[in-house]
Design an enzyme around this catalytic site. Structure first.
Site, short mmCIF file in Angstrom:
data_model
loop_
_atom_site.label_atom_id
_atom_site.label_comp_id
_atom_site.label_asym_id
_atom_site.label_seq_id
_atom_site.Cartn_x
_atom_site.Cartn_y
_atom_site.Cartn_z
N ASN A 86 0.85 -1.19 0.00
CA ASN A 86 0.00 0.00 0.00
C ASN A 86 0.89 1.25 0.00
O ASN A 86 2.07 1.17 0.31
CB ASN A 86 -0.89 -0.05 1.25
CG ASN A 86 -1.95 1.04 1.23
OD1 ASN A 86 -2.31 1.54 0.16
ND2 ASN A 86 -2.44 1.42 2.38
N ASN A 114 1.43 3.59 1.93
CA ASN A 114 2.09 4.01 3.17
C ASN A 114 3.14 3.01 3.66
O ASN A 114 3.71 3.19 4.72
CB ASN A 114 1.03 4.24 4.26
CG ASN A 114 0.30 2.95 4.61
OD1 ASN A 114 0.46 1.93 3.93
ND2 ASN A 114 -0.53 2.99 5.64
N LYS A 115 3.37 1.94 2.89
CA LYS A 115 4.29 0.90 3.36
C LYS A 115 5.75 1.18 2.97
O LYS A 115 6.02 2.15 2.27
CB LYS A 115 3.84 -0.47 2.81
CG LYS A 115 2.47 -0.92 3.35
CD LYS A 115 2.50 -1.14 4.85
CE LYS A 115 1.21 -1.78 5.37
NZ LYS A 115 0.03 -0.90 5.30
N VAL A 116 6.67 0.32 3.41
CA VAL A 116 8.10 0.52 3.16
C VAL A 116 8.39 0.66 1.66
O VAL A 116 9.17 1.51 1.25
CB VAL A 116 8.92 -0.66 3.74
CG1 VAL A 116 10.39 -0.47 3.44
CG2 VAL A 116 8.69 -0.78 5.23
#
Ligand SMILES: Cc1ncc(COP(=O)(O)O)c(C=O)c1O
Ligand SMILES: Cc1ncc(COP(=O)(O)O)c(C=O)c1O
Lengths: 390, 390
Positions: free
Chosen positions: A212, A214-216
């Site tokens: 997603n 907002n992930k790493v």
């Protein structure tokens, strides 16, 4: 305390931005080149070389033998649960402090979440407390685990590596073996996190990753299923691609399947992002170290660090307020957000949400405490400085 | 006959390609620019201006009041059915000749597909034959329709506009009113198709579009929910975005929700594609016209044209073999595919697939005949020539 906290946060954060998000993506690698290639060749959809390449690169990076790219982490969890034999009416153990997707995915199978308490050390599921609880309520009959109180089968457990910090997997694996419960790792937040030297997502039956925004690393929207079992991987691919039976032209399908394919366009983004993952992780460790140093003298809170058995990706940095300061959580959230430093509390415990309010649960004292005391602070890789400086 | 067919197809198709797919996407508009903007600004994921813009442009183009962009057509169907009140144990009427997603989406709700026959004119559901059937098996009790034979509620009907040709909606709407059945249009294939001057997808309660790679326009993977009901649209947005209750920082969710968001990256592609839709449709009409002319003298088959009440997008061009030639279907498929002209038969009737074999059905004589006689031929817009030439 709040003023001091803000001052210390500012000492770590750059001063040329009026707003600092919790986690921003960064596209300074080959993203445009790979994405452009998809547009130029017309391969943007469900087949294409980037899907295969992305899966292959995930395998190389994580060391888990098989990866199946899917449309998002929620879909990865759904299929992982189905492939663990979770059926309507089963119970699935999970921490109450998790993102809603973990509980939703269980519901998609017609199964019932059963909430487990967390521990301070990892913010994740507490395997020792769970052991005591299972000794009370669970019994194994004919190789299957049953909840004596509800009569329902307990088919699987979904530990979640909160903010990238791995839960203590060894005692959990022991429990799973003793009680014949399938381990499904929700590794949505832990790409780049290792437990005792081995990448998360390879410990249980099967695992889910999320990419997603907002992930790493991100693919826009995306996820993957990881497993060391070749047969499971094949079934995961089949179920996520409408369960179509290969044929030159005929349309036959042999099961109720899903359209959970990751489009090639999004996989192209993922390939470019994966190349940069080691750099992002180095930046994130630098940032976490700076936070840790800056915040050590702020009274009333602790900066959350990785447990000693793990190397965390520090996906989202977090501070833990002392018990005595917990009542100031909302004041703190308001003050920081107003000043353009984005902060966020822990998720609401799943057991408090109306659709899960009647689900079974153990004592959740630690989770209830954590929920009021944990606050995430800005964690984008770039905040750790340029990689070559880091 | 097969040799003549191939000769005639070749007379329409360009001779500089060794392989002609059924439907290729075309990215010669603003795709690059919009997608690059997503990468440059970092807005690739679930929020972003292109999602809103894409929804707004879909509303403008279709004339349906609300559009909710989602991850694919299957997801759009799933949510459309949930929002039509389809519950576990209900029956949902649908044509047996459809893509598997229509039946799968019903299964995701725990409901049971109930298969309806098709008519030659539209290749879709036959409302007149259905009327006779419902008179036999259905009864309305307290404003709800029940199947007298199974005792189950019949909650919805999903007509599908096959290859872009609209089904005859007026008699179907009458039936729905009489029997209190919700109309959910599977308009996955019919963006750009009109029934009596009005765009498909706006006739029933709610409808689903698909922007898969093989459709008239593509977002890589994607779909949309269309409805004229503002309240429904709001609920669709809510359910497809994890049912999160808006709050500055708290994570509360008030229902079992889904992660069915279309990423902004994919929506950007969609915006550029929609700009080109009128051009694509013009090219496709030209191509259909050329096919119609070229094939009129081939004995043993008919080129499928739009029904007289409709303007079709001619998504996939199709030929219908005469009864007497039906046994040559596979021979024809083999010969054309071997020569690099991609062809494909109709889908296998849903009632023949193992997971739907026990589902209720009416007499399916026409569908069974169509299944053996219908063949799709290459239909990419560029085959219709440059738009300014067309
Ligand atoms: C713990 C956890 N599980 C599951 C998910 C679901 O992933 P996605 O948003 O890609 O569906 C996420 C991330 O959003 C997550 O944080
Ligand atoms: C009739 C029909 N329904 C549903 C779908 C599902 O759409 P998607 O592939 O975007 O999930 C498709 C297209 O694939 C379709 O042709």
């Amino acid at each position: 305390m709040i003023d001091l906290l803000i001052e210390k946060l500012r000492s770590v954060l750059p001063d040329d931005r009026s707003f600092l998000a919790l986690h921003e993506p960064n596209f300074q690698g080959n993203e445009w080149q790979y994405v452009k290639e998809c547009l130029d060749t017309g391969w943007v959809s469900s087949v294409g070389k980037y899907v295969d390449l992305f899966e292959q690169k995930l395998v190389e990076y994580t060391g888990v033998s098989h990866a199946v790219a899917v449309v998002n982490g929620t879909a990865a969890l759904h299929i992982s649960l189905l492939l663990s034999g979770v059926e309507a009416g089963d119970e699935v153990l999970m921490p109450t402090l998790t993102f809603i997707a973990t509980a939703n995915a269980v519901s998609y199978c017609g199964a019932i979440p059963h909430f487990v308490d967390c521990e301070f050390r990892t913010l994740g599921l507490d395997p020792r407390k769970l052991a005591t609880y299972l000794a009370e309520i669970a019994e194994v009959r004919q190789d299957e685990c049953y909840n004596r109180q509800t009569g329902r089968r307990i088919k699987a457990i979904v530990p979640m590596h909160t903010f990238g910090h791995p839960v203590d997997l060894d005692p959990l694996l022991d429990l799973c073996a003793r009680y014949q419960i399938e381990l499904v790792e929700d590794a949505a937040e832990s790409l780049g996190s290792f437990y005792k030297g081995q990448h998360t997502g390879g410990f249980g039956h099967i695992a889910a990753l999320s990419f997603n925004g907002n992930k790493v690393i991100t693919t826009g929207g995306g996820g993957a299923i990881l497993t060391n079992d070749a047969e499971l991987a094949k079934r995961a691919k089949h179920l996520t691609t409408t369960a179509k039976v290969p044929h030159k032209w005929e349309y036959n399908h042999d099961a109720i399947g899903y359209n959970y394919r990751l489009p090639n366009l999004n996989a192209a983004l993922g390939c470019a992002q994966l190349e940069q993952l080691p750099g992002f992780l180095a930046q994130k460790r630098t940032l976490a170290k700076r936070y840790q140093e800056a915040l050590q003298d702020v009274p009333g809170l602790t900066f959350v660090t990785e447990p000693d058995f793990a190397k965390s990706n520090y996906w989202l940095n977090a501070i833990l307020l002392d018990e005595t300061e917990a009542h100031r959580r909302d004041e703190l959230l308001r003050a920081t957000n107003e000043q353009g430093i984005m902060t966020r509390p822990f998720w609401t415990g799943m057991h408090k949400l109306p659709m899960f309010a009647d689900c079974p649960r153990m004592d959740l004292t630690v989770a209830e405490s954590l929920e009021w005391r944990t606050i995430n602070i800005p964690s984008s890789p770039f905040l750790g400085g340029r990689h070559d400086e880091a």
